[in-house]
Design a protein around this motif. Sequence first.
Motif, PDB file in Angstrom:
ATOM      1  N   ALA A 135       0.822  -1.208   0.000  1.00  0.00           N
ATOM      2  CA  ALA A 135       0.000   0.000   0.000  1.00  0.00           C
ATOM      3  C   ALA A 135       0.855   1.256   0.000  1.00  0.00           C
ATOM      4  CB  ALA A 135      -0.923   0.007   1.227  1.00  0.00           C
ATOM      5  N   PHE A 136       0.266   2.347  -0.489  1.00  0.00           N
ATOM      6  CA  PHE A 136       0.863   3.663  -0.323  1.00  0.00           C
ATOM      7  C   PHE A 136       1.014   3.944   1.173  1.00  0.00           C
ATOM      8  CE2 PHE A 136      -0.677   5.955  -4.458  1.00  0.00           C
ATOM      9  CZ  PHE A 136       0.279   5.271  -5.182  1.00  0.00           C
ATOM     10  N   ARG A 137       1.984   4.781   1.500  1.00  0.00           N
ATOM     11  CA  ARG A 137       2.123   5.193   2.900  1.00  0.00           C
ATOM     12  C   ARG A 137       0.861   5.917   3.367  1.00  0.00           C
ATOM     13  NH1 ARG A 137       7.939   8.135   3.249  1.00  0.00           N
ATOM     14  NH2 ARG A 137       6.895   9.525   1.785  1.00  0.00           N
ATOM     15  N   SER A 138       0.245   6.677   2.480  1.00  0.00           N
ATOM     16  CA  SER A 138      -0.977   7.408   2.845  1.00  0.00           C
ATOM     17  C   SER A 138      -2.113   6.460   3.190  1.00  0.00           C
ATOM     18  CB  SER A 138      -1.392   8.322   1.693  1.00  0.00           C
ATOM     19  OG  SER A 138      -1.541   7.587   0.492  1.00  0.00           O
ATOM     20  N   VAL A 139      -2.229   5.354   2.457  1.00  0.00           N
ATOM     21  CA  VAL A 139      -3.285   4.378   2.719  1.00  0.00           C
ATOM     22  C   VAL A 139      -3.048   3.688   4.062  1.00  0.00           C
ATOM     23  CG1 VAL A 139      -4.291   2.191   1.953  1.00  0.00           C
ATOM     24  CG2 VAL A 139      -3.846   4.008   0.294  1.00  0.00           C
ATOM     25  N   ALA A 140      -1.813   3.263   4.304  1.00  0.00           N
ATOM     26  CA  ALA A 140      -1.482   2.630   5.587  1.00  0.00           C
ATOM     27  C   ALA A 140      -1.727   3.595   6.744  1.00  0.00           C
ATOM     28  CB  ALA A 140      -0.031   2.155   5.586  1.00  0.00           C
ATOM     29  N   ALA A 141      -1.421   4.877   6.539  1.00  0.00           N
ATOM     30  CA  ALA A 141      -1.657   5.886   7.579  1.00  0.00           C
ATOM     31  C   ALA A 141      -3.135   5.981   7.911  1.00  0.00           C
ATOM     32  CB  ALA A 141      -1.124   7.241   7.120  1.00  0.00           C
ATOM     33  N   ALA A 142      -3.976   6.037   6.880  1.00  0.00           N
ATOM     34  CA  ALA A 142      -5.419   6.151   7.093  1.00  0.00           C
ATOM     35  C   ALA A 142      -5.970   4.901   7.772  1.00  0.00           C
ATOM     36  CB  ALA A 142      -6.124   6.389   5.758  1.00  0.00           C
TER      37      ALA A 142
END
Length: 312
Positions: A118-125
């Motif tokens: 996953a994108f880092r942004s997706v994992a963050a969310a």
Amino acid sequence: MDSASGAGPKAMGPGGSGTSLRTEHLLWMRHLIEAGEAGSGARTMMLPGGIVTRRRGRGLETDDIRPFLYGDDVRHIDRNTTARTGRLHVRTFRDERERSVLLVADFRPSMLFGTKRAFRSVAAAEALTLAGWRVAGQGGRVGVFAGTGRETFFHRPGAGDRAMKAVAGRLAAAHAAALAATGIVEDPPLATILESAARALPHDGTLLVATALDHPGAEFDAVMRDIAHKAAIDVLLVADPFEIETPPGSYPYLSAGGRRETGEVSGRPATRDVDRRLRRLELLGARTLLLDASLPPLDLAGLIEGFDARRR
């Protein structure tokens, strides 16, 4: 390296692709939280014996008066402060026994990156949503502040499933806006996002920030110290596996001008830069947790559970 390899629906949940977010996926993640937690609306009172009760409505004690933000309830506009300053201000309220957490999502351009699941942004969310479901299940209040570098998405802290549905919707909308944004070459400072989020945080609340700490800005240390002096701040430091341990090889990348180029990497010691970022955050007063963006949601849920348990 500008895309993440997809995972199957079983691994990602409904609507999960690794590069984009859907509200349904974030709502589905509730089922990853341990079943033994109290349901929404059940509050454990701070009395001997752990008495469980239900309380309805909002607290009557004024928590703060702050500038109006998109998503605030217009019924809580403070007329006196608004008239005095010429800008809309709202009153916020609290119950002394409630825990308030504002989830802060960094969706700036650099977060739209991933080499595996996953994108880092997706994992963050995902991690923020899991933390939000835990807080909501324990009777706390949860809100969200997401910054894309061009605009912000805010929902004030609220209780129960209704608040988490709004949080999931805001996160999905913010991420879609980040993906659709064009023309932004470099991240605006993270410090600006944190400063704005801190102004929306209820008194004695907690900021839970998910970021890779790219381009923090010249004022970052000062902003972090100021926040830590007034409230609790927790940071989920999101890192791609490529950042944690870079294998040697030839890698394609996009230049600042948008051209496709190739660079040679000889490899580097695992976690050196990541460890430096963690130390910096801890010295500034934050509790930290390192999140590998390639971990599936179920593993993220376990990490978030352990991180939350450390607070108690």
